[in-house]
Design an enzyme around this catalytic site. Structure first.
Site, short mmCIF file in Angstrom:
data_model
loop_
_atom_site.label_atom_id
_atom_site.label_comp_id
_atom_site.label_asym_id
_atom_site.label_seq_id
_atom_site.Cartn_x
_atom_site.Cartn_y
_atom_site.Cartn_z
N ASN A 1 0.87 -1.16 0.00
CA ASN A 1 0.00 0.00 0.00
C ASN A 1 0.92 1.22 0.00
O ASN A 1 1.49 1.56 1.02
CB ASN A 1 -0.90 -0.03 1.25
CG ASN A 1 -1.71 1.24 1.40
OD1 ASN A 1 -1.78 2.06 0.49
ND2 ASN A 1 -2.34 1.40 2.57
N TRP A 2 1.03 1.83 -1.16
CA TRP A 2 1.98 2.95 -1.29
C TRP A 2 1.47 4.23 -0.64
O TRP A 2 2.21 5.20 -0.50
CB TRP A 2 2.30 3.21 -2.76
CG TRP A 2 3.11 2.15 -3.44
CD1 TRP A 2 3.47 0.92 -2.92
CD2 TRP A 2 3.69 2.21 -4.74
NE1 TRP A 2 4.22 0.23 -3.83
CE2 TRP A 2 4.37 1.01 -4.96
CE3 TRP A 2 3.69 3.18 -5.75
CZ2 TRP A 2 5.06 0.73 -6.15
CZ3 TRP A 2 4.36 2.91 -6.94
CH2 TRP A 2 5.04 1.70 -7.13
N LYS A 3 0.17 4.25 -0.30
CA LYS A 3 -0.44 5.45 0.28
C LYS A 3 -0.17 6.67 -0.62
O LYS A 3 -0.15 6.51 -1.84
CB LYS A 3 0.06 5.66 1.72
CG LYS A 3 -0.09 4.37 2.55
CD LYS A 3 0.05 4.57 4.02
CE LYS A 3 -0.15 3.22 4.71
NZ LYS A 3 -0.18 3.32 6.16
N HIS B 1 -9.66 1.38 4.32
CA HIS B 1 -8.42 1.55 5.08
C HIS B 1 -8.66 2.49 6.26
O HIS B 1 -9.43 3.44 6.14
CB HIS B 1 -7.32 2.10 4.16
CG HIS B 1 -5.97 2.05 4.82
ND1 HIS B 1 -5.56 3.00 5.73
CD2 HIS B 1 -4.97 1.14 4.74
CE1 HIS B 1 -4.35 2.67 6.17
NE2 HIS B 1 -3.98 1.55 5.59
N GLU C 1 -7.01 4.82 7.46
CA GLU C 1 -6.73 6.24 7.18
C GLU C 1 -7.91 6.89 6.47
O GLU C 1 -8.21 8.06 6.68
CB GLU C 1 -5.42 6.37 6.38
CG GLU C 1 -4.21 6.12 7.28
CD GLU C 1 -2.99 5.55 6.59
OE1 GLU C 1 -2.90 5.61 5.35
OE2 GLU C 1 -2.12 5.02 7.30
N GLU D 1 -5.87 -4.90 10.20
CA GLU D 1 -4.87 -3.87 10.47
C GLU D 1 -5.18 -3.13 11.77
O GLU D 1 -6.00 -2.21 11.77
CB GLU D 1 -4.83 -2.86 9.32
CG GLU D 1 -4.44 -3.47 7.99
CD GLU D 1 -3.77 -2.45 7.09
OE1 GLU D 1 -2.64 -2.69 6.68
OE2 GLU D 1 -4.38 -1.39 6.84
N GLY E 1 2.10 2.28 10.67
CA GLY E 1 3.05 3.37 10.53
C GLY E 1 3.72 3.79 11.84
O GLY E 1 4.35 4.83 11.92
N SER F 1 3.00 -2.14 10.24
CA SER F 1 4.45 -2.20 10.48
C SER F 1 5.06 -3.56 10.20
O SER F 1 6.01 -3.98 10.86
CB SER F 1 4.78 -1.75 11.91
OG SER F 1 4.34 -0.41 12.12
N GLY G 1 2.67 -1.11 4.22
CA GLY G 1 2.80 0.30 3.87
C GLY G 1 4.26 0.67 3.67
O GLY G 1 4.85 0.46 2.61
N GLY G 2 4.87 1.20 4.72
CA GLY G 2 6.23 1.73 4.65
C GLY G 2 7.23 0.82 3.95
O GLY G 2 7.96 1.26 3.05
#
Ligand code: PGA
Length: 255
Positions: free
Chosen positions: A13-15, A98, A100, A170, A176, A216, A237-238
């Site tokens: 997930n590149w956000k 998601h 976010e 999640e 994150g 994470s 993500g990251g």
């Protein structure tokens, strides 16, 4: 639980990261890892990166996804993107719900359900995100909350359509933050989601459902998380922005 019944899916997930040029470069670096993978590998990228990424991944095994879609096919919804727009481009996956989106953009269980309907009607596969906040975990309502999110999101989804759904557990407090759920915590909630799905669709459908952990996940902890019986992959993500780390997570899923 029989893990052999389902394929692991590792999704990035590149956000809100990467310009179209940068996205092409990153995808070229990821394609070789997807080629050797035993699991399915997907990257969910910003809308403006979809065209370049689809081009750069052409002929590869990498699946391409968006990070949201609207529930209407078209109309006066400034700033939104519809499911037919995505599927007509050749996009295969879409993340829905998601945390976010839920936290910063007012996404509700109801709109999550509506967006899933639109995605499925347009041939897309869905990565549905569910998960609790730290406060909710401390209140002891994780299982109930995640069951409720799952049930509302899947309202009106048929057993046949469920085959195009992946659920990503999640925990919001792990996203994150560098704080990962323990492998036991991740497995416990993934198993509880599977039992919710079993109560709705029966045990065969639940056993075949891919349930990811996200929050994470990185090259170091992926092995342990992915070896859990009810964890069938990851939403990352990251670490998905770092080709080496992402490749290592893919390798961990292959074992
Ligand atoms: P993270 O993000 O791996 O950076 O914690 C996961 C996600 O939000 O999907």
């Amino acid at each position: 639980m029989n893990k052999k019944l389902r394929k692991a899916v590792i999704a990035g997930n590149w956000k809100m990261n990467k310009t179209p040029e940068e996205a092409k470069e990153l995808v070229r670096a990821i394609v070789p890892a997807a080629k050797d993978a035993d699991c399915d590998v997907v990257v969910c990228v910003p809308y403006v990166d979809l065209f370049p990424v689809l081009e750069a991944a052409k002929g590869s095994k990498l699946g391409i996804g968006a990070q949201n879609c609207h529930w209407a096919p078209s109309g006066a919804f400034t700033g939104e993107v519809s499911a037919p727009m995505l599927s007509s481009m050749g996009v295969q996956y879409v993340i829905i719900g998601h945390s976010e989106r839920r936290t910063y953009f007012g996404e509700t269980d109801k709109t999550v359900n509506q967006r899933i309907r639109a995605a499925l009607d347009n041939g897309l596969s869905v990565i549905l995100c569910v998960g609790e906040s730290l406060e909710q975990r401390e209140q002891g309502v994780t299982a109930e909350l995640v069951a409720m999110q799952t049930k509302i999101a899947l309202g009106g989804v048929s057993g046949e359509e469920l085959k195009r759904i992946i659920i990503a557990y999640e925990p919001i407090w792990a996203i994150g933050t560098g704080k990962t759920a323990t492998a036991e915590q991740a497995n416990e909630v993934c198993a509880s989601i599977r039992s919710t799905v079993s109560s709705l669709y029966g045990s065969a459908a639940a056993d075949a459902l891919t349930i990811q952990y996200g929050g994470s996940m990185n090259a170091k902890n992926a092995d342990e998380l992915l070896s859990q019986p009810d964890v069938d992959g990851g939403l990352i993500g990251g670490a998905s922005l770092k080709p080496d780390a992402f490749a290592q997570i893919i390798k961990a899923a292959n074992r």
